[in-house]
Design a protein around this motif. Structure first.
Motif, PDB file in Angstrom:
ATOM      1  N   ILE A 263      42.574  42.581  38.695  1.00  0.00           N
ATOM      2  CA  ILE A 263      43.559  41.853  37.890  1.00  0.00           C
ATOM      3  C   ILE A 263      42.810  40.885  36.981  1.00  0.00           C
ATOM      4  CG2 ILE A 263      45.589  40.336  37.922  1.00  0.00           C
ATOM      5  CD1 ILE A 263      46.153  42.995  39.284  1.00  0.00           C
TER       6      ILE A 263
ATOM      7  N   GLY B 189      50.656  42.094  35.947  1.00  0.00           N
ATOM      8  CA  GLY B 189      49.647  41.169  36.471  1.00  0.00           C
ATOM      9  C   GLY B 189      48.560  40.877  35.450  1.00  0.00           C
TER      10      GLY B 189
ATOM     11  N   LEU C  90      54.203  34.753  34.247  1.00  0.00           N
ATOM     12  CA  LEU C  90      54.651  35.921  35.007  1.00  0.00           C
ATOM     13  C   LEU C  90      55.829  35.446  35.851  1.00  0.00           C
ATOM     14  CD1 LEU C  90      53.824  38.875  35.458  1.00  0.00           C
ATOM     15  CD2 LEU C  90      52.212  38.099  37.209  1.00  0.00           C
TER      16      LEU C  90
ATOM     17  N   HIS D 281      58.755  37.333  41.230  1.00  0.00           N
ATOM     18  CA  HIS D 281      58.926  38.742  41.612  1.00  0.00           C
ATOM     19  C   HIS D 281      58.322  38.999  42.992  1.00  0.00           C
ATOM     20  CE1 HIS D 281      54.798  38.654  40.009  1.00  0.00           C
ATOM     21  NE2 HIS D 281      54.553  39.747  40.694  1.00  0.00           N
TER      22      HIS D 281
ATOM     23  N   GLU E  24      56.081  42.356  44.854  1.00  0.00           N
ATOM     24  CA  GLU E  24      55.255  43.478  44.411  1.00  0.00           C
ATOM     25  C   GLU E  24      55.921  44.796  44.773  1.00  0.00           C
ATOM     26  OE1 GLU E  24      53.073  41.588  42.988  1.00  0.00           O
ATOM     27  OE2 GLU E  24      52.428  43.332  41.874  1.00  0.00           O
TER      28      GLU E  24
ATOM     29  N   LEU F 261      45.295  38.497  47.253  1.00  0.00           N
ATOM     30  CA  LEU F 261      44.637  38.240  45.972  1.00  0.00           C
ATOM     31  C   LEU F 261      43.330  37.518  46.258  1.00  0.00           C
ATOM     32  CD1 LEU F 261      47.730  36.832  43.983  1.00  0.00           C
ATOM     33  CD2 LEU F 261      46.732  39.118  43.732  1.00  0.00           C
TER      34      LEU F 261
ATOM     35  N   THR G 158      48.984  30.068  40.650  1.00  0.00           N
ATOM     36  CA  THR G 158      49.768  31.120  41.288  1.00  0.00           C
ATOM     37  C   THR G 158      50.825  30.391  42.104  1.00  0.00           C
ATOM     38  OG1 THR G 158      47.781  32.488  41.446  1.00  0.00           O
ATOM     39  CG2 THR G 158      49.670  33.140  42.798  1.00  0.00           C
TER      40      THR G 158
ATOM     41  N   HIS H 287      56.723  35.507  44.185  1.00  0.00           N
ATOM     42  CA  HIS H 287      55.605  34.812  43.537  1.00  0.00           C
ATOM     43  C   HIS H 287      55.677  34.907  42.023  1.00  0.00           C
ATOM     44  CE1 HIS H 287      54.031  38.939  44.046  1.00  0.00           C
ATOM     45  NE2 HIS H 287      53.246  38.681  43.012  1.00  0.00           N
TER      46      HIS H 287
ATOM     47  N   ARG I  81      53.238  33.416  38.201  1.00  0.00           N
ATOM     48  CA  ARG I  81      51.953  32.881  37.736  1.00  0.00           C
ATOM     49  C   ARG I  81      52.168  32.194  36.402  1.00  0.00           C
ATOM     50  NH1 ARG I  81      49.492  36.759  34.814  1.00  0.00           N
ATOM     51  NH2 ARG I  81      50.423  35.438  33.226  1.00  0.00           N
TER      52      ARG I  81
ATOM     53  N   ARG J  97      39.540  34.731  33.993  1.00  0.00           N
ATOM     54  CA  ARG J  97      39.948  34.807  35.395  1.00  0.00           C
ATOM     55  C   ARG J  97      39.934  36.266  35.857  1.00  0.00           C
ATOM     56  NH1 ARG J  97      45.383  34.973  37.695  1.00  0.00           N
ATOM     57  NH2 ARG J  97      45.568  33.577  39.477  1.00  0.00           N
TER      58      ARG J  97
ATOM     59  N   ARG K 120      43.112  42.687  43.985  1.00  0.00           N
ATOM     60  CA  ARG K 120      44.430  42.707  44.634  1.00  0.00           C
ATOM     61  C   ARG K 120      44.504  43.880  45.608  1.00  0.00           C
ATOM     62  NH1 ARG K 120      49.507  43.564  40.820  1.00  0.00           N
ATOM     63  NH2 ARG K 120      48.709  45.678  40.896  1.00  0.00           N
TER      64      ARG K 120
HETATM   65  O1  LIG Z   1      47.578  36.342  38.818  1.00  0.00           O
HETATM   66  C1  LIG Z   1      48.200  35.921  39.805  1.00  0.00           C
HETATM   67  O2  LIG Z   1      47.929  34.842  40.333  1.00  0.00           O
HETATM   68  C2  LIG Z   1      49.312  36.725  40.378  1.00  0.00           C
HETATM   69  C3  LIG Z   1      49.356  38.069  39.743  1.00  0.00           C
HETATM   70  C4  LIG Z   1      50.426  38.908  40.293  1.00  0.00           C
HETATM   71  O3  LIG Z   1      51.497  38.506  40.581  1.00  0.00           O
HETATM   72  C5  LIG Z   1      50.142  40.330  40.450  1.00  0.00           C
HETATM   73  O4  LIG Z   1      49.089  40.796  40.041  1.00  0.00           O
HETATM   74  O5  LIG Z   1      50.995  41.007  41.007  1.00  0.00           O
END
Ligand SMILES: O=C(O)CCC(=O)C(=O)O
Ligand SMILES: [Fe+2]
Length: 318
Positions: A120, A132, A139, A142, A144, A157, A168, A271, A273, A285, A289
């Motif tokens: 990611i 992501g 973001l 949601h 996953e 993560l 996050t 979660h 972001r 960054r 994942r």
């Molecule tokens: O980048 C993040 O901290 C979360 C990313 C995320 O929600 C995801 O990749 O599903």
């Protein structure tokens, strides 16, 4: 040191970090799935401190394991989709080992990126999407793989390269407070979900109807993915807004830095972001994942870590 009351935190000593690095190195030449199978039979070789942290994480639904070993030196962060990272990264083994403490490491058939460990990072062209790999937009809240009945039980993560400006955000359903009337609305709300763009065309036109809030009232489960929801009524819009407001009030915001592994229950938390500026120059960054499926949540055959996409969709009744 920041204290998060809703998060189980454990920081490895430098000695333990190095012993975990050696453990991962000795397994790096084998396939990850084979290593995990051996651990499943023989028990995890990870130190007791980490398994104790796993137990606390199961209770709290959110865990943060700090000072894990990662690749050094670390290659520049990629910024092009499917730009292959080194197939034998130490970080892949590390996150796979941690994931296997929570369940079976797996992915869902049909995802364009078929690897068990996802990379990611902000991708050039995805800046304004709800994937992501977005960056310039927040973001939204949601879970996953929201549409899939075998959606991950746990999401992991692992941060390889942090960005001090990014948070996050994780909110636990157990912290939400609703009136009886609101609960009734949530309990009888469905979401109609589209399959996101990380899947190939096989499922892209399908719609899946899922319950927003379900299960034991003392330990409810949640499914939410507004960006891929086809709203069918005003009450569905209201129900989703209600959940998002509750999350805004009760969430924990974490800034991940290199060596941090954030783990959360993907069926009992949601979660999000924050937005950030991508540089697309190798310094952005970068997270790894992984998905883990609880023994009790596995209702379909996983082969070599891949769970079939097509199945009869069955959800708990409302
Ligand atoms: O980048 C993040 O901290 C979360 C990313 C995320 O929600 C995801 O990749 O599903
Ligand atoms: Fe996510």
């Amino acid at each position: 040191v920041v204290k998060y009351e809703k998060v189980a935190i454990h920081t490895l000593t430098n000695d333990i970090r190095e012993s975990v690095r050696e453990l991962a190195r000795s397994d790096i030449s084998l396939s990850l799935v084979d290593s995990l199978k051996r651990w499943k039979n023989g028990g995890s070789p990870l130190p007791n401190g980490i398994t104790a942290w796993r137990d606390k994480t199961r209770l709290k639904k959110i865990g943060l394991l700090r000072n894990l070993p990662i690749d050094t030196p670390l290659q520049p962060t990629p910024f092009i989709r499917r730009e292959r990272t080194d197939p034998t990264m130490l970080a892949d083994v590390i996150i796979g080992m941690i994931a296997s403490l929570f369940g079976s490491l797996y992915t869902i058939e049909g995802k364009l990126e078929s690897r068990l460990i996802h990379d990611i990072f902000p991708i050039c062209g995805d800046e304004f999407t709800q994937l992501g790999t977005s960056s310039l937009v927040e973001l939204d809240w949601h879970v996953e793989e929201a549409f899939h009945p075998s959606r991950p039980s746990w999401l992991l993560l692992l941060c390889l390269r942090g960005d001090p400006g990014v948070r996050t955000r994780v909110a636990r359903v157990m912290d939400f407070r609703f009136s009886d009337q609101q609960l009734r609305l949530l309990r009888c709300s469905n979401c109609t979900l589209r399959v996101d763009e990380t899947y190939s065309s096989q499922g892209s036109d399908a719609e899946f109807v899922v319950p927003l809030l379900s299960g034991d009232p003392r330990d409810p489960q949640i499914i939410l993915d507004p960006a891929y929801t086809v709203f069918k009524s005003d009450s569905e819009v209201a129900a989703v807004e209600l959940v998002k407001r509750a999350a805004e009030k009760t969430h924990t915001a974490l800034n991940l830095s290199a060596g941090d592994c954030l783990v959360f229950d993907n069926r009992r938390t949601i979660h999000a972001r924050t937005a950030f500026m991508p540089h697309l120059d190798g310094t952005d960054r970068w997270l790894k994942r992984a998905y883990a499926l609880d023994e009790q949540d596995v209702d379909i055959q996983i082969r070599n870590g891949v769970l079939p996409f097509k199945r009869q969709m069955e959800y708990p009744t409302l």
